[in-house]
Design an enzyme around this catalytic site. Sequence first.
Site, PDB file in Angstrom:
ATOM      1  N   ASN A  10      23.484  19.020 -18.132  1.00  0.00           N
ATOM      2  CA  ASN A  10      22.341  19.722 -17.549  1.00  0.00           C
ATOM      3  C   ASN A  10      21.121  18.845 -17.822  1.00  0.00           C
ATOM      4  O   ASN A  10      20.645  18.786 -18.950  1.00  0.00           O
ATOM      5  CB  ASN A  10      22.189  21.101 -18.208  1.00  0.00           C
ATOM      6  CG  ASN A  10      20.926  21.808 -17.751  1.00  0.00           C
ATOM      7  OD1 ASN A  10      20.253  21.369 -16.820  1.00  0.00           O
ATOM      8  ND2 ASN A  10      20.594  22.911 -18.417  1.00  0.00           N
ATOM      9  N   TRP A  11      20.657  18.182 -16.781  1.00  0.00           N
ATOM     10  CA  TRP A  11      19.540  17.247 -16.969  1.00  0.00           C
ATOM     11  C   TRP A  11      18.205  17.960 -17.147  1.00  0.00           C
ATOM     12  O   TRP A  11      17.221  17.352 -17.492  1.00  0.00           O
ATOM     13  CB  TRP A  11      19.462  16.286 -15.769  1.00  0.00           C
ATOM     14  CG  TRP A  11      20.476  15.187 -15.808  1.00  0.00           C
ATOM     15  CD1 TRP A  11      21.380  14.935 -16.805  1.00  0.00           C
ATOM     16  CD2 TRP A  11      20.682  14.170 -14.816  1.00  0.00           C
ATOM     17  NE1 TRP A  11      22.135  13.824 -16.491  1.00  0.00           N
ATOM     18  CE2 TRP A  11      21.724  13.343 -15.272  1.00  0.00           C
ATOM     19  CE3 TRP A  11      20.091  13.888 -13.573  1.00  0.00           C
ATOM     20  CZ2 TRP A  11      22.180  12.243 -14.541  1.00  0.00           C
ATOM     21  CZ3 TRP A  11      20.545  12.800 -12.843  1.00  0.00           C
ATOM     22  CH2 TRP A  11      21.573  11.981 -13.332  1.00  0.00           C
ATOM     23  N   LYS A  12      18.180  19.255 -16.845  1.00  0.00           N
ATOM     24  CA  LYS A  12      16.914  20.013 -16.916  1.00  0.00           C
ATOM     25  C   LYS A  12      15.857  19.293 -16.075  1.00  0.00           C
ATOM     26  O   LYS A  12      16.187  18.748 -15.032  1.00  0.00           O
ATOM     27  CB  LYS A  12      16.506  20.220 -18.381  1.00  0.00           C
ATOM     28  CG  LYS A  12      17.665  20.824 -19.200  1.00  0.00           C
ATOM     29  CD  LYS A  12      17.258  21.334 -20.547  1.00  0.00           C
ATOM     30  CE  LYS A  12      18.480  21.919 -21.256  1.00  0.00           C
ATOM     31  NZ  LYS A  12      18.181  22.516 -22.545  1.00  0.00           N
ATOM     32  N   HIS A  95      20.479  30.204 -16.949  1.00  0.00           N
ATOM     33  CA  HIS A  95      20.216  29.426 -18.166  1.00  0.00           C
ATOM     34  C   HIS A  95      19.150  30.152 -18.992  1.00  0.00           C
ATOM     35  O   HIS A  95      18.238  30.757 -18.435  1.00  0.00           O
ATOM     36  CB  HIS A  95      19.741  28.013 -17.798  1.00  0.00           C
ATOM     37  CG  HIS A  95      19.716  27.111 -19.001  1.00  0.00           C
ATOM     38  ND1 HIS A  95      18.673  27.120 -19.897  1.00  0.00           N
ATOM     39  CD2 HIS A  95      20.615  26.196 -19.457  1.00  0.00           C
ATOM     40  CE1 HIS A  95      18.940  26.235 -20.862  1.00  0.00           C
ATOM     41  NE2 HIS A  95      20.116  25.671 -20.623  1.00  0.00           N
ATOM     42  N   GLU A  97      16.641  29.149 -20.505  1.00  0.00           N
ATOM     43  CA  GLU A  97      15.258  28.731 -20.211  1.00  0.00           C
ATOM     44  C   GLU A  97      14.733  29.473 -18.978  1.00  0.00           C
ATOM     45  O   GLU A  97      13.541  29.766 -18.884  1.00  0.00           O
ATOM     46  CB  GLU A  97      15.206  27.208 -20.023  1.00  0.00           C
ATOM     47  CG  GLU A  97      15.304  26.490 -21.368  1.00  0.00           C
ATOM     48  CD  GLU A  97      15.963  25.130 -21.333  1.00  0.00           C
ATOM     49  OE1 GLU A  97      16.066  24.530 -20.248  1.00  0.00           O
ATOM     50  OE2 GLU A  97      16.384  24.662 -22.412  1.00  0.00           O
ATOM     51  N   GLU A 167      25.764  29.547 -24.793  1.00  0.00           N
ATOM     52  CA  GLU A 167      24.708  28.705 -25.354  1.00  0.00           C
ATOM     53  C   GLU A 167      23.797  29.525 -26.256  1.00  0.00           C
ATOM     54  O   GLU A 167      22.862  30.179 -25.780  1.00  0.00           O
ATOM     55  CB  GLU A 167      23.855  28.106 -24.222  1.00  0.00           C
ATOM     56  CG  GLU A 167      24.620  27.239 -23.244  1.00  0.00           C
ATOM     57  CD  GLU A 167      23.705  26.188 -22.595  1.00  0.00           C
ATOM     58  OE1 GLU A 167      24.089  25.016 -22.616  1.00  0.00           O
ATOM     59  OE2 GLU A 167      22.628  26.549 -22.088  1.00  0.00           O
ATOM     60  N   GLY A 173      18.532  22.272 -27.938  1.00  0.00           N
ATOM     61  CA  GLY A 173      17.467  21.296 -28.143  1.00  0.00           C
ATOM     62  C   GLY A 173      16.941  21.234 -29.569  1.00  0.00           C
ATOM     63  O   GLY A 173      15.901  20.655 -29.841  1.00  0.00           O
ATOM     64  N   SER A 213      22.988  21.550 -28.427  1.00  0.00           N
ATOM     65  CA  SER A 213      23.027  20.358 -29.280  1.00  0.00           C
ATOM     66  C   SER A 213      24.416  19.709 -29.372  1.00  0.00           C
ATOM     67  O   SER A 213      24.786  19.170 -30.416  1.00  0.00           O
ATOM     68  CB  SER A 213      22.476  20.661 -30.683  1.00  0.00           C
ATOM     69  OG  SER A 213      21.118  21.075 -30.599  1.00  0.00           O
ATOM     70  N   GLY A 234      22.835  19.186 -22.772  1.00  0.00           N
ATOM     71  CA  GLY A 234      21.471  18.908 -22.332  1.00  0.00           C
ATOM     72  C   GLY A 234      21.060  17.478 -22.676  1.00  0.00           C
ATOM     73  O   GLY A 234      21.416  16.527 -21.983  1.00  0.00           O
ATOM     74  N   GLY A 235      20.341  17.323 -23.773  1.00  0.00           N
ATOM     75  CA  GLY A 235      19.774  16.026 -24.167  1.00  0.00           C
ATOM     76  C   GLY A 235      20.747  14.856 -24.112  1.00  0.00           C
ATOM     77  O   GLY A 235      20.414  13.785 -23.575  1.00  0.00           O
TER      78      GLY A 235
HETATM   79  P1  13P Z   1      20.831  20.538 -25.596  1.00  0.00           P
HETATM   80  O1  13P Z   1      22.191  19.896 -25.468  1.00  0.00           O
HETATM   81  O2  13P Z   1      19.707  19.568 -25.373  1.00  0.00           O
HETATM   82  O3  13P Z   1      20.704  21.324 -26.859  1.00  0.00           O
HETATM   83  O4  13P Z   1      20.719  21.587 -24.392  1.00  0.00           O
HETATM   84  C1  13P Z   1      21.731  22.499 -24.202  1.00  0.00           C
HETATM   85  C2  13P Z   1      21.508  23.172 -22.903  1.00  0.00           C
HETATM   86  O5  13P Z   1      20.590  23.970 -22.747  1.00  0.00           O
HETATM   87  C3  13P Z   1      22.408  22.841 -21.796  1.00  0.00           C
HETATM   88  O6  13P Z   1      22.250  23.729 -20.750  1.00  0.00           O
END
Ligand code: 13P
Length: 249
Positions: A10-12, A95, A97, A167, A173, A213, A234-235
């Site tokens: 997930n590149w956000k 998600h 967020e 999640e 994050g 993470s 994510g990251g």
């Molecule tokens: P991180 O891997 O950066 O913690 O993000 C997880 C995430 O929200 C994937 O959708």
Amino acid sequence: MSRRIVVAGNWKMNMLPGEAIKFIEDLAPLVEDAENEIILCVPYVDLFYALLSAQNTNIKIGAQNMHYKESGAYTGEVSPQMLKSINVEYVIIGHSERRQYYGETDESVNKKIKAAFEVGLKPIVCVGETLEQREAGKAEEIITSQTEKALEGLTNEQVENTIIAYEPIWAIGTGKTATNEDANRSIGSIRKKIVEIYGQNTAERVIIQYGGSVNAKNSKELFAMPEIDGGLVGGASLKVEDFNTIVHS
Ligand code: 13P
């Protein structure tokens, strides 16, 4: 029954189209032998470029959100039909967020999942508890309730084609991962809820990922847990080398 492992990035709100193209061109040869399924969920403006770059590779492309309506006066929104029209295959729904910052609710999540199936998009549905809910001993209640509401009214076949991403919000994050056992237990409770509503056969087919993470160091152990069918990353999905390592976990 053994389920496949699905690793989704997930590149956000990261990566310009040029960066997306380069990323996929660099990643593709590294993962062509991978046994696990690979998905990259990219920003809207990257979708078309990502789809072209991923042609003739084993990398699948997804969006990160969508509206549930087909068209209309919804400035700034993107419809399921629009995603489908350019051959997007997956879409992240709900998600944390989006739940946290953009008013996504269990109800809108459910509408979006149904809308996705109507056009043949495969949803990746996110559920997860906050730190506060966890500390109050409510984690299981929250995630099973989110799951039940998200899947309400779906057929067994649709449930089997839904990917769920557990999640925990406190792990996103933050560098704090749920322990392998903890993540496995939470995902087990989500699957148990699906057994209750849709039966054992369906529940055993649902891919349930862990997210929060996930990185190149912890992915192997996490994905080796019996209930954890891969990850939503994510990251660490922004770096070719790290994502490649995770894909090969
Ligand atoms: P991180 O891997 O950066 O913690 O993000 C997880 C995430 O929200 C994937 O959708």
